[in-house]
Design a protein around this motif. Structure first.
Motif: not given
Length: 319
Positions: A106-107, A122-126, A154-156
């Protein structure tokens, strides 16, 4: 209606291989969630006392854990919120430099089930990008904060290309995650509160949460968990926190647990990514993987790795 909820994210076929790498009988996957100050920060708690409890993990706990892992030659996986890595970048880099894996957590240890899909993505990608920038390695796996999935988690995870997840509890051994009954190719390395230090030792000074278990009683539970995994030829997965297990009287428990594991032959210490790689080989097999039974006895000297051998060759809500 209820069937749709149940089948949204489900355990698929077992990915337990017939034998672990090097002919090992059991896989040991140690993990540490380096949350440090992020849990109070997430909740808007900024008192020095609460932040200091998390800071202990970075200031004392993480170093003690790394020294112990080096002594036993045991690689581990450190799941780290991105904010924790930003606060302690040298620590994040040290994990990788000493042969360990860093995974996404997580962020800021956010409660992902309360977020909208776009915010969670957005937070997972960041977090993924931040850990990559700091450590120089792109994380292969994710452990969601608080061990849960939202409707879009799951999709993310699949969209961002993670090879494995370690947040769910449907089995003792790795399995493939299903989405609405469809195979995803995502390897799940299951966790459980039984094999987590936080439920036994954390406390809230203003609430009813108090530690109720002696550290050596927890040691007995974890030894039993390992012994059963060894008999079954399966996985012993453990989740710890530097700011929890890193205290002196509790680190004794981890040291004695590793001594106990090291007294057994044919033990494979693996990072979660290495474990997922061994499990992933089963995804390429045609048809459903058969449910595994008890393993045959260990083959002495078959390229196995044990704690004692590798040591002489040197690598509340907490999850």
């Amino acid at each position: 209606m209820w069937r749709g909820h149940v089948e949204a994210v489900r355990a698929g076929r077992s990915l337990l291989p017939p034998r672990w790498p090097g002919g090992a009988r059991v896989a040991v996957a140690l993990s540490f969630d380096s949350d440090h100050e992020t849990i109070p920060l997430r909740d808007g708690e900024t008192s020095p006392g609460l932040l200091a409890q998390g800071e202990y993990g970075a200031r004392k706990g993480a170093g003690r854990v790394l020294e112990l892992l080096e002594r036993f030659g045991a690689p581990a996986t450190f799941f780290m919120p991105a904010v924790s890595a930003l606060l302690h970048p040298d620590e994040a880099r040290r994990y990788v430099q000493e042969g360990h894996e860093v995974g996404v957590h997580g962020w800021i240890h956010e409660r992902n089930t309360l977020l909208g899909a776009d915010d969670e993505r957005t937070l997972i990608r960041r977090a993924l990008e931040t850990l990559t920038d700091i450590t120089g390695r792109t994380p292969a796996g994710i452990r969601t904060p608080s061990w849960d999935f939202s409707d879009s988690t799951l999709e993310t995870i699949l969209e961002l290309g993670f090879r494995y997840d370690s947040s769910l509890m449907a089995d003792d051994e790795p399995y493939e995650v299903l989405a609405g009954g469809r195979a995803t190719g995502l390897v799940e390395i299951p966790v459980d509160w039984i094999r987590d230090d936080a439920p036994y030792f954390t406390m809230d000074r203003f609430g009813a949460l108090r530690p109720y278990t002696r550290p050596r009683d927890v040691l007995e539970i974890w030894k039993d968990e390992f012994d059963a995994a060894y008999r079954d030829g399966g996985v012993f997965q453990l989740t710890l926190h530097p700011h929890v297990i890193g205290h002196r009287s509790r680190l004794v428990v981890l040291r004695e647990l590793l001594d106990h594991i090291g007294a057994h032959r044919d033990v494979w210490f693996a990072t979660h990514d290495q474990l997922a790689g061994a499990a992933r080989d089963r995804l390429n097999e045609p048809g459903p993987a058969p449910e595994p039974g008890p393993q045959a006895g260990p083959r002495p000297g078959a390229g196995s790795t044990s704690a004692s051998a590798s040591a002489s060759n040197a690598p509340t809500e907490q999850p």
